[in-house]
Each structure stands twice: as structure tokens, then as C-alpha cells.
Write an enzyme that holds these catalytic residues in place. Structure first.
Site, PDB file in Angstrom:
ATOM      1  N   CYS A   1       6.834  -7.224   6.841  1.00  0.00           N
ATOM      2  CA  CYS A   1       8.439  -7.092   7.188  1.00  0.00           C
ATOM      3  C   CYS A   1       8.574  -8.031   8.408  1.00  0.00           C
ATOM      4  CB  CYS A   1       8.015  -6.047   7.742  1.00  0.00           C
ATOM      5  SG  CYS A   1       9.641  -5.199   8.541  1.00  0.00           S
TER       6      CYS A   1
ATOM      7  N   GLU B   1       0.615  -1.380   0.033  1.00  0.00           N
ATOM      8  CA  GLU B   1       0.322   0.413   0.207  1.00  0.00           C
ATOM      9  C   GLU B   1       0.809   1.126   0.238  1.00  0.00           C
ATOM     10  OE1 GLU B   1      -3.750  -2.036   2.477  1.00  0.00           O
ATOM     11  OE2 GLU B   1      -2.620  -0.725   2.575  1.00  0.00           O
TER      12      GLU B   1
ATOM     13  N   CYS C   1       7.585  -6.353  15.165  1.00  0.00           N
ATOM     14  CA  CYS C   1       7.352  -5.595  15.671  1.00  0.00           C
ATOM     15  C   CYS C   1       5.547  -5.774  15.809  1.00  0.00           C
ATOM     16  CB  CYS C   1       7.389  -3.467  15.685  1.00  0.00           C
ATOM     17  SG  CYS C   1       9.130  -3.702  15.224  1.00  0.00           S
TER      18      CYS C   1
ATOM     19  N   CYS D   1      -1.297   4.706   9.654  1.00  0.00           N
ATOM     20  CA  CYS D   1       0.241   4.517  10.257  1.00  0.00           C
ATOM     21  C   CYS D   1      -0.629   3.039  11.244  1.00  0.00           C
ATOM     22  CB  CYS D   1       0.713   4.942  11.632  1.00  0.00           C
ATOM     23  SG  CYS D   1       2.079   6.284  10.648  1.00  0.00           S
TER      24      CYS D   1
ATOM     25  N   CYS E   1       1.774  -3.775  14.826  1.00  0.00           N
ATOM     26  CA  CYS E   1       2.671  -3.484  13.756  1.00  0.00           C
ATOM     27  C   CYS E   1       1.655  -4.471  12.579  1.00  0.00           C
ATOM     28  CB  CYS E   1       3.890  -3.309  13.450  1.00  0.00           C
ATOM     29  SG  CYS E   1       4.228  -2.779  11.705  1.00  0.00           S
TER      30      CYS E   1
ATOM     31  N   ASN F   1      -2.896   2.587  16.307  1.00  0.00           N
ATOM     32  CA  ASN F   1      -4.013   2.634  15.286  1.00  0.00           C
ATOM     33  C   ASN F   1      -4.382   1.083  15.869  1.00  0.00           C
ATOM     34  OD1 ASN F   1      -4.345   5.406  14.258  1.00  0.00           O
ATOM     35  ND2 ASN F   1      -2.477   4.671  13.303  1.00  0.00           N
TER      36      ASN F   1
ATOM     37  N   CYS G   1       3.463   8.552   1.202  1.00  0.00           N
ATOM     38  CA  CYS G   1       4.105   6.928   2.297  1.00  0.00           C
ATOM     39  C   CYS G   1       3.956   5.509   1.877  1.00  0.00           C
ATOM     40  CB  CYS G   1       2.983   6.687   3.243  1.00  0.00           C
ATOM     41  SG  CYS G   1       3.517   5.935   4.478  1.00  0.00           S
TER      42      CYS G   1
HETATM   43  N1  SAH Z   1      10.012  -0.293   9.317  1.00  0.00           N
HETATM   44  C1  SAH Z   1      10.288   1.273   9.341  1.00  0.00           C
HETATM   45  C2  SAH Z   1       9.016   1.730   8.630  1.00  0.00           C
HETATM   46  C3  SAH Z   1       7.618   1.389   8.797  1.00  0.00           C
HETATM   47  S1  SAH Z   1       6.622   1.197  10.083  1.00  0.00           S
HETATM   48  C4  SAH Z   1       9.825   1.177  10.413  1.00  0.00           C
HETATM   49  O1  SAH Z   1       9.757   0.624  11.778  1.00  0.00           O
HETATM   50  O2  SAH Z   1      10.181   2.256  10.898  1.00  0.00           O
HETATM   51  C5  SAH Z   1       6.182   3.004   9.346  1.00  0.00           C
HETATM   52  C6  SAH Z   1       5.913   3.605  11.786  1.00  0.00           C
HETATM   53  O3  SAH Z   1       4.222   3.179  12.064  1.00  0.00           O
HETATM   54  C7  SAH Z   1       6.866   2.818  12.316  1.00  0.00           C
HETATM   55  O4  SAH Z   1       7.060   4.249  13.306  1.00  0.00           O
HETATM   56  C8  SAH Z   1       5.945   2.487  13.108  1.00  0.00           C
HETATM   57  O5  SAH Z   1       6.576   2.206  14.448  1.00  0.00           O
HETATM   58  C9  SAH Z   1       4.899   3.110  13.245  1.00  0.00           C
HETATM   59  N2  SAH Z   1       4.142   2.063  13.897  1.00  0.00           N
HETATM   60  C10 SAH Z   1       3.259   0.331  13.183  1.00  0.00           C
HETATM   61  N3  SAH Z   1       2.540   0.376  13.244  1.00  0.00           N
HETATM   62  C11 SAH Z   1       1.765   1.219  13.965  1.00  0.00           C
HETATM   63  C12 SAH Z   1       0.419   1.099  14.622  1.00  0.00           C
HETATM   64  N4  SAH Z   1      -0.655   0.260  15.259  1.00  0.00           N
HETATM   65  N5  SAH Z   1      -0.278   2.421  15.347  1.00  0.00           N
HETATM   66  C13 SAH Z   1       0.770   3.327  15.071  1.00  0.00           C
HETATM   67  N6  SAH Z   1       2.041   3.367  14.661  1.00  0.00           N
HETATM   68  C14 SAH Z   1       2.250   2.140  14.276  1.00  0.00           C
HETATM   69 FE1  SF4 Z   2       8.632  -3.901  10.371  1.00  0.00          FE
HETATM   70 FE2  SF4 Z   2       6.323  -2.401  11.604  1.00  0.00          FE
HETATM   71 FE3  SF4 Z   2       8.398  -2.833  13.012  1.00  0.00          FE
HETATM   72 FE4  SF4 Z   2       8.089  -1.162  10.833  1.00  0.00          FE
HETATM   73  S1  SF4 Z   2       7.494  -1.229  12.640  1.00  0.00           S
HETATM   74  S2  SF4 Z   2      10.047  -2.763  10.967  1.00  0.00           S
HETATM   75  S3  SF4 Z   2       7.125  -2.640   9.615  1.00  0.00           S
HETATM   76  S4  SF4 Z   2       7.057  -4.421  12.010  1.00  0.00           S
END
Ligand code: SAH
Ligand code: SF4
Length: 383
Positions: A116, A96, A120, A345, A123, A302, A109
Site C-alpha cells: 500500500c 494475504e 499509515c 488486522c 500499519c 496489533n 477479509c
Molecule cells: N486500506 C484500507 C483497508 C485495509 S486496512 C483502510 O485503511 O481502511 C484494514 C484496517 O486495519 C484499517 O482500519 C486499518 O487502519 C487497520 N489496521 C492497520 N494496521 C493495524 C494494526 N497494526 N493494528 C490494528 N489495526 C490495524
Molecule cells: Fe494502506 Fe495500511 Fe493505511 Fe490501509 S491502513 S491505507 S492498508 S497503509
């Protein structure tokens, strides 16, 4: 670099690579600039439309090359002006791309991987597992697609996309070469002419790659911190076990110091209710970031189904922000955009054909523990 068709996709070639391509055809290097402008400035994807390229050369190009943008599966426009594209990549997965207009800026974005591998805990992309790295054509193709959707590309000053953030799906530093080439194209005047300050790479902290990035580019850097100590960060961002804070922050500091010019690190901090939103953590952040020139961006969590996390109340977000602010930090709270089209996000899920079997394991785990209390969040679209 050639496709299934056996043709080379010119969409993904940086200027030096495009020049080398024309030289390999026995053509002059200046052709590279001509063709790049057609592709990136005018959104052209057929050689026959390149009117300043002679017929003989156009036919030669047709025989060995193509301009193949990724396939757009859908485009949604939110009532707040946010746009979201679902894009199918060669591996068959979908990623996306989101466009967010705000205060005269337009931020795109962009995704770097289908899924990934870093998992995390909060996420939704991570929960999908990992399928593939995107090619340069698939990464820059997202900018190409978005630009084109705003009609013929106007003069630079009127362009809709002023900023690009590598904050879509995937960890950009784990697809290093393709992400670097794509960012070069974003910044090149023959590409999208975006300033180095307005192209931001966001990472969860792949330390050796931060060092390597600093040796070859000067884009803006954002660090997904999310926790002020190793114990909590190990749980939220598992790559912290490999590259803990005491090696991560110095690497970021070195990156920023190299840029000079009063540039700062962006700290992203996703706020999770009762997990990392307490005054105690704000105090720890204040200490941790003492020697890091930075601005802090708080991202209210989110929700997505079965995440097990909740978004903190506005009061606790405000309290956290105030504490950091009083300690002298510049702190913003990211507003959620594009809620009606699931473009916020951390909600980008695409359709990843998981090769790590993580999504399967995740679902199985949830089923196994069905008798344990699980906080189930409604997805934003269900509210
Ligand atoms: N992998 C990279 C870039 C993609 S994620 C990273 O982790 O930085 C982009 C941002 O969205 C990151 O800061 C991530 O931690 C945040 N993010 C991921 N899941 C989220 C959620 N459910 N609610 C809010 N932010 C989130
Ligand atoms: Fe991967 Fe999501 Fe962690 Fe970013 S926040 S490194 S996209 S698992």
C-alpha cells in the site's frame, strides 16, 4: 484482460463482460450464466468439466480463454477456526486473505493491492511499500480459493462465506475499477450472491473515490478514522493532509445518505496506547461524529516489530468504549483472531516487492536512529 498465455481469464469477468465475451465469439448470451455458475458456484476451472456446455464450444473456449485462479502459496488454519491464505499474484508479490468464522457468520477479509502506498504509521502493510494493483481475477480469486477450500459449494444458505470485507492489504479505492468489478461479482447471484449490506469497503479516506463509489454501488462503507482531529490524523493517516476531516466526513455522510434504508457508516479506530486512547480523544470523537449515522469499531492495535506503538490496556479501551457508549454511540471492540497464524488486522504483510523503496527507507531510518529509544514490540507469533 488477456494473460501472458494470450488467453482471456474468465474468472475476472462480471456478467455484462462475460456476455460481451460470448457475443464476440458468436455465441448466445445465456452461455455467460452457465459458465459463471460453473466457475463461482462449483469452483470449476476446466472447461471439460462443464457438462452442460457442448464439446464444440468447450474446445472453442479452450483455444482463447482460461479460468486461472491466483496461486495459493500456503493455507493455515488457526486453533480458533480462522484461516489464512498466502496468495501469489502476477507481479510476483504475495498477498494475504483471511477467513474469520464468528457467531454463525463467516467473514472473508480480502486484499486489493500488493502492499500500500499510503503509509499509515501503524500499519505493517504500509511499511511494506507498494508493488501492484490486483486484477479482478486476483481479487475475486481470493473468494474463489476460500470458497473452494470448504469443499463443493453447497446451497447458498449453507455457504461458509456470508460477509466480505475489503480490509486486507491495500487501499481498495486506489484500485477502483478492479475492486468495483470484484464487488459486483461478490454480490451477483451468478457469482457469490452476497447481499450489498454484507460487502464492506474500508477506506482510509480517498475522498473523490468515495463520491465516485456512491454513484455506482451501494456496498457498506467503513472509514478508517483513527484520530478525532486533523493534527493527529495527519500523523497517523498521511492521506489526511490531502483530504482532511472537514471534507472527508461530509463525503462519507453523503455516501450513507444515498443508501437510505437506515444504513450507517462503520468507523474503524485502531487504538494506540497514549496516542489516541485518552478521554480527551473520546470527547473529541463524540463531537466530531454528531452528524454522522455510524457505528464505531475499536480495533486494539496489533503489534509488529519496530512499529513504535503499543496496544492500550483493556482498561483504557473499556474506558474509551464506555464514554462513546454513554454519549449514545454503538461501539464494539474487535476481538483479535487468528493470532497463532499472524492473521490479525494490520499484520498482513504478504511478501511485497516494494517499488516505492519505502521498506528500504524504513529499515535505513531505523538503523540510523538505532541509538534513540525505540519501542520494539514482539510480534504476536513470538509471544
Ligand atoms: N486500506 C484500507 C483497508 C485495509 S486496512 C483502510 O485503511 O481502511 C484494514 C484496517 O486495519 C484499517 O482500519 C486499518 O487502519 C487497520 N489496521 C492497520 N494496521 C493495524 C494494526 N497494526 N493494528 C490494528 N489495526 C490495524
Ligand atoms: Fe494502506 Fe495500511 Fe493505511 Fe490501509 S491502513 S491505507 S492498508 S497503509
Amino acid at each position: 484482460m488477456t494473460n501472458a498465455t494470450g488467453k482471456i481469464n474468465l474468472l475476472g469477468l462480471t456478467q455484462p463482460k462475460m456476455e460481451a465475451f460470448f457475443e464476440s465469439l458468436g455465441e448466445k448470451r445465456f452461455r455467460a450464466g452457465q459458465v459463471m455458475k460453473w466457475i463461482h458456484h462449483f469452483g470449476v476451472d476446466r472447461f471439460e468439466d462443464m457438462t452442460n456446455v457442448g464439446k464444440v464450444l468447450r474446445e472453442k473456449l479452450d483455444a482463447c480463454a482460461e479460468i486461472r485462479p491466483p496461486e495459493v502459496v500456503s493455507e493455515d488454519i488457526s486453533k480458533d477456526g480462522t484461516r489464512k491464505w498466502v496468495i501469489r499474484v502476477a507481479s510476483g508479490s504475495c498477498v494475504e486473505t483471511v477467513y474469520i468464522p464468528q457467531n454463525g457468520r463467516g467473514t472473508l477479509c480480502v486484499s486489493s493491492q500488493a502492499g500500500c502506498a499510503l503509509d499509515c504509521s501503524f500499519c505493517s502493510t504500509g511499511k511494506q511499500g507498494f508493488n501492484s494493483d490486483l486484477t479482478v481475477a486476483e481479487i475475486i480469486g481470493q473468494v474463489w480459493v476460500a470458497n473452494k477450500s470448504f469443499g463443493t459449494i453447497p446451497a447458498k444458505s449453507d455457504r461458509a462465506i456470508t460477509n466480505v470485507v475489503m480490509m486486507g492489504m491495500g487501499e481498495p479505492l486506489l484500485n477502483f475499477d478492479n475492486v468495483v468489478d470484484s464487488m459486483l461479482l461478490m454480490m451477483d447471484d451468478l457469482g457469490y450472491g452476497i447481499s450489498k449490506r454484507k460487502v464492506t469497503l474500508s477506506t482510509s479516506g480517498v475522498v473523490p473515490m468515495i463520491e465516485k463509489l456512491g454513484e455506482i454501488t451501494d456496498v457498506a462503507l467503513a472509514l478508517s478514522l483513527h484520530a478525532p482531529n486533523n493534527e493527529l490524523r495527519n500523523q497517523l493517516v498521511p492521506i489526511n493532509k490531502k483530504y482532511p476531516l472537514e471534507v472527508l466526513l461530509p463525503a462519507c455522510n453523503r455516501y450513507i445518505a444515498r443508501l437510505g434504508d437506515k444504513r450507517v457508516l462503520t468507523i474503524e479506530y485502531t487504538m494506540l496506547k497514549d496516542v489516541n486512547d485518552q478521554p480527551e480523544q473520546a470527547n473529541e470523537m463524540i463531537e466530531l461524529l454528531r452528524n454522522t449515522p455510524c457505528k464505531i469499531n475499536l480495533i486494539p492495535f496489533n503489534p509488529f516489530p519496530h512499529s513504535g506503538y503499543e496496544r492500550p490496556s483493556n482498561n483504557s479501551i473499556r474506558r474509551f468504549q464506555d464514554m462513546l457508549h454513554k454519549a449514545g454511540y454503538q461501539v464494539t471492540v474487535r476481538t483479535t483472531r487468528g493470532e497463532d497464524i499472524d492473521a490479525a488486522c494490520g499484520q498482513l504483510v504478504g511478501q511485497v516487492m516494494d517499488r516505492t523503496r519505502r521498506s528500504e527507507r524504513y529499515i535505513a531510518l531505523r538503523e540510523l536512529s538505532a541509538d534513540e529509544p525505540v519501542t520494539v514490540q514482539p510480534s504476536v507469533s513470538e509471544r
